[in-house]
Design a protein around this motif. Structure first.
Motif, short mmCIF file in Angstrom:
data_model
loop_
_atom_site.label_atom_id
_atom_site.label_comp_id
_atom_site.label_asym_id
_atom_site.label_seq_id
_atom_site.Cartn_x
_atom_site.Cartn_y
_atom_site.Cartn_z
N GLN A 111 0.55 -1.19 0.16
CA GLN A 111 0.01 -0.31 0.07
C GLN A 111 1.19 1.46 -0.03
OE1 GLN A 111 -3.01 1.49 -0.92
NE2 GLN A 111 -3.91 -0.25 -0.54
N SER A 164 1.53 9.93 -5.67
CA SER A 164 1.78 10.53 -5.58
C SER A 164 2.71 11.53 -6.55
CB SER A 164 1.76 10.81 -3.93
OG SER A 164 3.16 10.73 -4.13
N ARG A 185 0.80 18.35 -1.58
CA ARG A 185 -0.27 17.80 -1.40
C ARG A 185 -0.19 16.00 -1.60
NH1 ARG A 185 -4.45 18.31 -6.15
NH2 ARG A 185 -2.93 18.56 -7.67
N ALA A 186 1.35 16.04 -2.57
CA ALA A 186 1.63 14.78 -2.43
C ALA A 186 1.61 13.54 -0.53
CB ALA A 186 3.11 14.63 -3.48
N ILE A 223 -1.44 13.10 -0.12
CA ILE A 223 -2.00 11.51 -0.33
C ILE A 223 -1.27 10.67 0.02
CG2 ILE A 223 -1.51 9.98 -2.55
CD1 ILE A 223 -2.56 12.92 -4.24
N VAL A 224 0.08 10.80 0.33
CA VAL A 224 1.04 9.36 1.07
C VAL A 224 0.02 9.43 1.93
CG1 VAL A 224 3.28 8.75 1.91
CG2 VAL A 224 2.95 9.89 -0.58
N ARG A 236 -2.95 7.50 2.16
CA ARG A 236 -3.73 6.18 1.34
C ARG A 236 -2.64 5.40 2.27
NH1 ARG A 236 -3.52 4.80 -4.03
NH2 ARG A 236 -5.24 5.42 -4.73
N VAL A 237 -1.48 5.97 2.77
CA VAL A 237 -0.64 4.51 3.90
C VAL A 237 -2.01 4.60 5.26
CG1 VAL A 237 0.86 4.80 5.26
CG2 VAL A 237 1.34 4.63 3.13
N GLY A 260 -4.79 2.20 4.50
CA GLY A 260 -4.50 0.76 4.15
C GLY A 260 -4.01 -0.15 5.78
#
Lengths: 594, 597
Positions: free
Chosen positions: A252, A260, B92-93, B96-97, B100-101, B104
């Motif tokens: 993941q 990203s 922003r990146a 996202i990480v 999502r992480v 998860g």
């Protein structure tokens, strides 16, 4: 002469696609139209960026002042374009689903059928579960890719292509800036994808370990309880759960990271477009509206990059799945049915002749050596021998589950390989060791022997075999559900159904590979009596695991280390000093019969 | 548990929605920290997505348009543009990480928690609970039901971030211009509603497709398993027809789901696009009227473009709810089961001479109507060998299950060395006795692991047990001897080999009472004879209770217990029973009575 299941692994990707299209011609049908619709649908994505540019350059900053009439006309035209491309999308997606699913259903069914056309021996070169997944989940993976990942791929490529064309039309230099910002990412997609697919490979393996660990306290509940090893079992499960969790989280993480990156390139591209755009603007080579249109066009690049690793992974899995399915279809059938070209056997008891038959599995040692054996029509022959002597191979050769490596088996003087499959199955029936039953009613299972048998016919057959009261004693009679693999019935009862099935099939040559080890003597005798009746008036070959069967046969053939070593009636053989007498003595010692 | 539940039929949408949120509440309370990280990441992402549009609008008004108007630009402004765009993109990146992480980790941890709890239940619930449930159901509880229950965790942070993003976007639109903002206020709910309708249409179809995939796989499994029958009876065409019918149903269902997707996907994309066009037209007339700056138009248009895609996450979240609720309830029904095997505190001597076994008026039935064992009483002296003989379904296996305490009797009591087995503490019975059943279950482990089961035994002891079980020969021939991995359920071995390994597993423990329930049925008679001979000479000290058919086996016993229809009808030596009990004689002599004269 037997072959192993083709894994398909060695088929190159392009070849996979070509073979795949060959096996599922539906996929090619109407592809041009679908592609055309796809181009139209993706072109729709640039309507908004163009509208923004037009608004700014002609609606807002036009030298003649803002033009509302133009704006309304442009707005309506753009709206019409959006609706049109939506329709094209609808057409593309629904066509894609229809052709992909039809093509893959065909592929699945063909592969399923081909598995049954392969010899048992070829089938056994692969685990049952793996064979099942080739016609189920492997095909699903291809389908998943064709309708989701594949569609995304086509749309993304189309989208980037159209966006690039428009960018170049506005300004080639700025287009170059955008591409330079995204290029490193495009080039590294493959690298991330490889890392990702390795990470997911670990997850898949851990899922397997996890499922097997979880099944222990369920399937092995009695053993766990009887040995009080709950703590050890739980520890094994906990370890599997932890490893699976760690693997999932790791995968993941990779996915999140690669996802990203698209946004970062997007930010860079936007900054680059504005800075260099303004510089170009001083030279009157670009308008403000065109610069802003770029910001909208850049967003069309972000999604393909974000989803790229995922789509590549899906593509890789789909190709692998496709290969495995095609692998089945391209595994040559080693026991070939001559079909209509073959001869038909006349009805009535068959005479059998083995002529100098050799057999081996793959390139292994010979299991049968130079076996010659004649069985006159109507004879009841028992084949005996120690475990591993090759006696079961005799049954498999007789029913043409396999072909000899050299030598010939003749039925009524005709080479077995030249008899049509239909005629062979009508004349020769094997009752195997494990009377496999399908999860259906008892009647449906009996009908495997004769498809159009009526209930009355089945009941009459059962009565002829002396199984009338057993059948009548079942609360639901013929409608009894037998459960998975027939497990609602006892092992002995399954054997009875298998015999009933064979009786309905009414063969001329009956081959019995008997196995009644788990049956109490009463039931075994009942089966014995049913067998006697089943064998009368036919040629029968019984692979005997119990010598009491041999005693009742007309003749006995003794196989030792793949060779025929003795042949004759029980009474004669038992009197001779030979292997049979020794087998018999051991049997008597076990069962106390003198 | 039932098919209707799987489709969420019979449950109102409002309840599903409420229960779905309640299940998410459970997960949030269980993993608050990870949830916080994921949500903050998502909020960051949401806020910065909106900020991106603001940066573009600001750049339009303060950098691009002035630059074109004035023909010059401040370098500091250009640096600001680059810093803003790149800074926003980087943050922003990071969002996202984190999102999502975080999601998860949260999902994977919830899977772990439930799987641990479920398997602990499997290990502690009594055998009768196990016997009432199909194996497949228990496996899917711990596998697909767990995955379904926590399915909504994946889109949860994204959906929360989206809600925040929508609110910020609307505020920003209102700040830019209230008229243009009205368009956004109308369009966002429309996108959400369309998406929810889409999920409602498509999720029953997906559930149905999933069920059909399972059925298809069952057919293939059964058909390939029965390949010998299919082949020898020439039933390939019928089997293919059966498979094709299911494959076509699956195809039709997926195509229907595809058609729904084909209708909704473009609609979901077109709604914000049409809204942007409307914003452009209305925006220009507002600029013309001098009400707003051009930058406001660009900002609102860009906001609509970038916010409308993530909004779909709300639909993904709600679409997962029906599956989640069903999965969660199935898991709960196992976890809430509270019947336990009661253990006492007594122990048995681990080593020493054979144990004394005694049954006192034992009665047992799997259900109240069908009494299986009735008033069974007998004593077995330490060190003796007793054969338990009876026809199929006379209750032999049930009796051995009671002695091994896989079940408890309904009436009466079973004692070993005078202690009621129910008063023994956990593990005490297993330490002194061993039971081997007809179906040999092997673990996915090495030969050694399967024999020792983690117990402390030397290789010599393991080989000794294998030798008595007549398994030393084939084990020595395996590629890695004791360290050979046996694979799932020992499929690499034959039935007889599996039985011999499971016998060695019992023997290595040197039990004081050994119960063999037809444990050598798949072994050749000659091999069986050798096993029994070895047992008699080596394990002479142990008490032996053997369920047997073969005369050779029965002949080795000191005494025979003859079981008929759940009762002990006779007891004595084999020779005595043969002469005085005709029913016994008929059963064990069945071979001879069939002999031709």
């Amino acid at each position: 002469m037997s072959s192993t299941m083709n894994t398909g692994e060695q088929i190159p990707a392009i070849q996979t696609l070509r073979r795949g299209l060959h096996h599922s011609p539906e996929l090619k049908r109407g592809f041009a139209v679908t592609l055309l619709l796809a181009v139209l649908a993706t072109a729709g994505n640039v309507v908004v960026p163009i509208a923004v540019q037009q608004t700014i350059d002609r609606g807002l900053t036009s030298p003649t002042g803002p033009d509302v009439d133009f704006m309304v006309r442009m707005g309506l035209l753009a709206a019409a374009a959006v609706l049109l491309t939506s329709l094209a999308s609808y057409g593309m997606i629904s066509r894609l689903f229809r052709t992909a699913e039809s093509g893959l259903a065909t592929l699945r069914i063909k592969a399923f059928r081909h598995v049954h056309d392969l010899s048992l021996h070829t089938q056994n070169t692969e685990r049952r579960g793996a064979l099942v997944s080739r016609v189920t989940s492997d095909v699903d993976q291809v389908s998943q890719f064709l309708v989701f990942g594949g569609m995304l791929f086509i749309v993304s490529i189309g989208q980037m292509f159209v966006a690039t064309v428009i960018m170049i039309w506005y300004n080639a230099w700025l287009a170059l800036v955008v591409w330079l910002c995204f290029l490193p990412l495009f080039l590294s997609l493959r690298y991330f994808q490889q890392k990702l697919s390795r990470a997911y490979g670990v997850v898949r393996r851990q899922v397997g370990v996890l499922l097997s660990a979880i099944s222990e306290p369920v399937v092995g509940a009695e053993v766990v309880r009887a040995y009080a090893i709950e703590a050890r079992t739980q520890q094994r499960i906990d370890e599997a759960i932890d490893r699976h969790r760690q693997a999932s989280i790791r995968a993941q993480g990779f996915l999140a990271f690669s996802f990203s990156l698209g946004g970062i390139s997007g930010g860079l591209a936007n900054a680059g477009v504005i800075v260099i755009g303004i510089w170009l603007g001083f030279a009157d080579r670009i308008t403000p509206g065109e610069i802003l249109a770029f910001a909208f066009l850049v967003s069309l690049f972000v999604m393909p990059v974000q989803m790229g690793t995922q789509v590549l992974t899906e593509a890789q899995n789909a190709i692998a799945g496709w290969r495995r399915v095609i692998g089945i279809l391209e595994t040559p059938a080693d026991v070939v049915d001559p079909g209509d070209q073959g001869s038909s056997l006349p009805r009535g008891p068959v005479d059998v002749r083995f002529d100098r038959v050799d057999f081996s599995y793959h390139d292994g040692p010979l299991v049968l050596r130079d076996l010659s054996l004649e069985i006159a029509a109507g004879t009841r022959l028992a084949v005996v021998g120690e475990t591993g002597s090759g006696k079961s191979t005799v049954a498999k050769l007789l029913t043409r589950l396999m072909d000899p490596v050299s030598g010939t088996v003749y039925l009524d003087g005709v080479d077995l390989r030249e008899i049509s499959g239909e005629s062979l199955r009508r004349s020769v029936v094997l009752v195997p060791q494990e009377g496999f039953l399908f999860d259906d009613t008892l009647a449906a299972n009996a009908r495997y022997g004769k498809l159009d048998a009526s209930d009355e016919e089945i009941i009459a057959s059962a009565a002829e075999l002396g199984l009338g009261d057993w059948l009548a004693g079942l609360p639901r009679g013929l409608q009894t559900r037998v459960g998975q693999r027939g497990e609602s019935l006892s092992a002995g009862e399954r054997q009875l159904v298998a015999l009933l099935r064979a009786h309905l099939a009414d063969p001329d040559l009956l081959v019995l590979d008997e196995a009644t080890s788990a049956v109490d003597p009463f039931l075994e005798m009942r089966i014995g009596r049913a067998l006697e009746r089943l064998m009368s008036g036919r040629t029968s070959v019984t692979i005997a695991h119990r010598l009491s069967t041999a005693e009742n046969a007309d003749e006995v053939a003794v196989i030792d280390a793949g060779r025929l070593v003795q042949r004759g009636p029980h009474a004669d053989l038992v009197a001779q000093d030979g292997p049979y007498a020794r087998l018999h003595a051991s049997w008597v010692a076990q069962h106390g019969h003198v | 548990m039932t098919g209707t539940d799987a489709l969420g039929v019979g449950r109102t949408r409002a309840t599903t929605m409420r229960e779905g949120f309640a299940i998410l509440g459970v997960a949030i309370r269980r993993e608050p920290k990870v949830f916080a990280v994921a949500t903050i990441g998502s909020l960051l992402f949401g806020a910065l997505t909106v900020a991106d549009a603001w940066v573009l609008g600001w750049a339009t008004d303060h950098v691009v348009l002035p630059a074109f108007r004035d023909g010059r630009v401040d370098t500091s402004l250009l640096i600001a543009v680059v810093a803003l765009f790149v800074g926003v993109a980087l943050l922003r990146a990071a969002g996202i990480v984190a999102r999502r992480v975080g999601a998860g980790i949260m999902q994977a941890r919830m899977w772990s928690h439930d799987r641990r709890d479920l398997t602990r239940q499997y290990l502690s619930l009594p055998m009768e609970w196990h016997q009432r449930r199909p194996t497949g159901q228990l496996l899917s509880n711990a596998n697909s039901d767990v995955e379904a229950a926590w399915g909504p965790i994946a889109p949860l942070p994204m959906a929360l971030g989206t809600v925040a993003m929508m609110v910020i976007a609307l505020i920003q639109m209102l700040l830019a211009d209230w008229v243009l903002a009205l368009i956004g206020i109308l369009v966002f709910p429309m996108v959400i509603a369309t998406n929810i309708i889409f999920q409602r249409v498509v999720s029953p179809l997906m559930t149905r497709a999933q069920a059909l995939r399972a059925e298809l796989s069952e057919i293939a499994h059964e058909s390939f398993d029965g390949a010998m029958v299919v082949k020898t009876l020439g039933r390939e065409d019928e089997e293919t027809r059966r498979f094709a019918e299911k494959a076509h149903q699956l195809r039709d269902t997926v195509v229907r789901a595809g058609r729904a997707r084909a209708a909704f996907d473009p609609a979901l994309a077109a709604l914000p696009e049409l809204a942007v066009l409307l914003v452009l037209v209305v925006g220009v007339s507002r600029v013309l009227a001098g009400e707003i700056e051009p930058g406001a138009v660009v900002t609102v248009a860009y906001l609509l473009t970038i916010v409308s895609f993530p909004i779909r996450a709300i639909g993904w979240l709600l679409g997962e709810f029906p599956r989640s609720v069903v999965g969660y309830e199935r898991i709960r029904s196992v976890l809430e089961e509270s019947t336990r095997v009661d253990y006492g505190s007594e122990t048995l001597a681990r080593s020493g001479p054979g144990a004394a076994l005694s049954l006192d008026q034992v009665g047992f039935g799997y259900s109240p109507e069908t009494g299986l064992l009735d008033d069974v009483s007998f004593d077995i002296a330490p060190g003796s060998t007793i054969a338990l003989v009876g026809a199929t379904a006379s209750g032999k296996s049930t009796l051995t299950a009671l002695v091994g305490r896989l079940r408890d009797p309904d009436r009466g009591r079973i004692t070993i060395d005078g202690t009621d087995v129910r008063h023994l503490r956990h593990g005490a019975l297993a330490a002194a006795t061993a039971m081997v059943s007809q179906s040999a279950f092997l673990f996915e482990d090495t030969v050694r692991g399967n024999v020792t089961l983690g117990g402390d035994f030397t290789d010599e002891q393991v080989w000794e047990a294998l030798r008595i079980a007549q398994a030393d020969g084939f084990v020595a021939a395996l590629a890695h001897g004791l360290d050979t991995e046996l694979g799932e359920r020992g499929t690499s071995l034959s039935g007889g080999q599996r039985q011999r390994i499971s016998l060695a597993r019992a023997l290595v423990r040197r039990p004081r009472l050994l119960v063999l329930d037809d444990a050598t049925s798949a072994v050749d008679p000659e091999v069986e004879a050798r096993i029994l001979a070895a047992l008699r000479s080596e394990g002479a000290a142990a008490t032996l209770l053997v369920v047997a058919y073969r005369k050779a086996t029965i002949g080795l016993a000191d005494e025979v217990l003859f079981l008929d229809d759940g009762r002990i009808v006779d007891r004595g030596t084999h020779a005595d029973l043969l002469t005085r009990n005709p029913a016994y004689a008929e059963l064990v002599n069945a071979y001879e009575t069939e002999e031709p004269a």
